[in-house]
Design a protein around this motif. Structure first.
Motif, mmCIF file in Angstrom:
data_model
loop_
_atom_site.group_PDB
_atom_site.id
_atom_site.type_symbol
_atom_site.label_atom_id
_atom_site.label_comp_id
_atom_site.label_asym_id
_atom_site.label_seq_id
_atom_site.Cartn_x
_atom_site.Cartn_y
_atom_site.Cartn_z
ATOM 1 N N LYS A 24 3.164 1.681 -6.746
ATOM 2 C CA LYS A 24 3.557 2.910 -6.049
ATOM 3 C C LYS A 24 2.430 3.403 -5.150
ATOM 4 C CE LYS A 24 6.984 4.529 -9.367
ATOM 5 N NZ LYS A 24 7.364 5.559 -10.350
ATOM 6 N N GLU A 25 1.199 3.355 -5.640
ATOM 7 C CA GLU A 25 0.049 3.797 -4.852
ATOM 8 C C GLU A 25 -0.134 2.919 -3.622
ATOM 9 O OE1 GLU A 25 -4.698 4.852 -5.432
ATOM 10 O OE2 GLU A 25 -3.533 4.206 -7.174
ATOM 11 N N TYR A 26 0.036 1.610 -3.797
ATOM 12 C CA TYR A 26 -0.086 0.679 -2.676
ATOM 13 C C TYR A 26 1.002 0.950 -1.626
ATOM 14 C CZ TYR A 26 -0.090 -3.617 0.015
ATOM 15 O OH TYR A 26 -0.113 -4.507 1.057
ATOM 16 N N CYS A 27 2.233 1.077 -2.066
ATOM 17 C CA CYS A 27 3.340 1.321 -1.129
ATOM 18 C C CYS A 27 3.142 2.630 -0.383
ATOM 19 C CB CYS A 27 4.683 1.304 -1.867
ATOM 20 S SG CYS A 27 5.179 -0.354 -2.395
ATOM 21 N N GLN A 28 2.677 3.645 -1.074
ATOM 22 C CA GLN A 28 2.417 4.933 -0.428
ATOM 23 C C GLN A 28 1.311 4.792 0.614
ATOM 24 O OE1 GLN A 28 0.991 8.055 -3.045
ATOM 25 N NE2 GLN A 28 1.757 9.636 -1.664
ATOM 26 N N ALA A 29 0.254 4.055 0.296
ATOM 27 C CA ALA A 29 -0.852 3.863 1.246
ATOM 28 C C ALA A 29 -0.377 3.146 2.502
ATOM 29 C CB ALA A 29 -1.982 3.077 0.578
#
Length: 177
Positions: free
Chosen positions: A25-30
């Protein structure tokens, strides 16, 4: 009524799988926010996230007996993928293209094979976005287990190489003189 720890239902997802979901989720948001990102901060974030994603992906497992072939339905639309790729390409500028030495075609080529940081990161985004989408907000144990098993298999067969390959040029950009 006895409430000892042994009587509590066991989650199909272990702590490592839950951490992996959070990293995805953090990667996709970034990547979704790459358009507004500062290049050096974005590169730094990728160099922190990608190794952690790799490490947690190597240890993915579930407390579930698989009954069918694990599979994740594609959820990412081509236009969204292309927008992510273009935003990262713009952010990387002329440093987006790098020479790829681990490309299969390199063995048979007289000329260098180039690759794109933006395309590599967008390919990872596609895999992880589809995974997160498959889980939804409240997945059943079977959906969660099958999604984790599918992404682990895809990691072994496909996206682990992409992740490793894109780390090298990002590392070079972060630490070159």
């Amino acid at each position: 009524m006895n409430h000892d720890d042994n009587s509590a239902p066991q989650s199909v997802l272990n702590p490592n799988s839950i951490a992996f979901i959070a990293l995805c989720k953090e990667y996709c948001q970034a990547l979704a926010q790459a358009r507004e990102a500062q290049r050096d901060e974005f590169i730094s974030l990728m160099l922190k996230l990608l190794p952690r994603i790799y490490i947690t992906a190597t240890d993915l497992s579930v407390n579930f007996i698989e009954t069918e072939e694990p599979y994740i339905d594609p959820a990412l639309e081509e236009d969204y993928y292309e927008g992510i790729r273009r935003n990262v390409e713009t952010l990387m500028g002329p440093d987006d293209i790098y020479l790829e030495v681990f490309e299969e075609d390199m063995k048979y080529s007289d000329t260098p094979v180039s690759a794109s940081i933006a395309e590599g990161l967008a390919d990872l985004f596609q895999v992880l976005f589809n995974f997160i989408s498959a889980l939804g907000n409240d997945p059943t144990d079977e959906v969660a287990a099958m999604s984790v098993l599918a992404i682990k298999e895809d990691f072994r067969n496909y996206w682990s190489r992409i992740l490793c390959n894109v780390l090298r040029p990002l590392n070079d950009l972060a630490y070159k003189d």
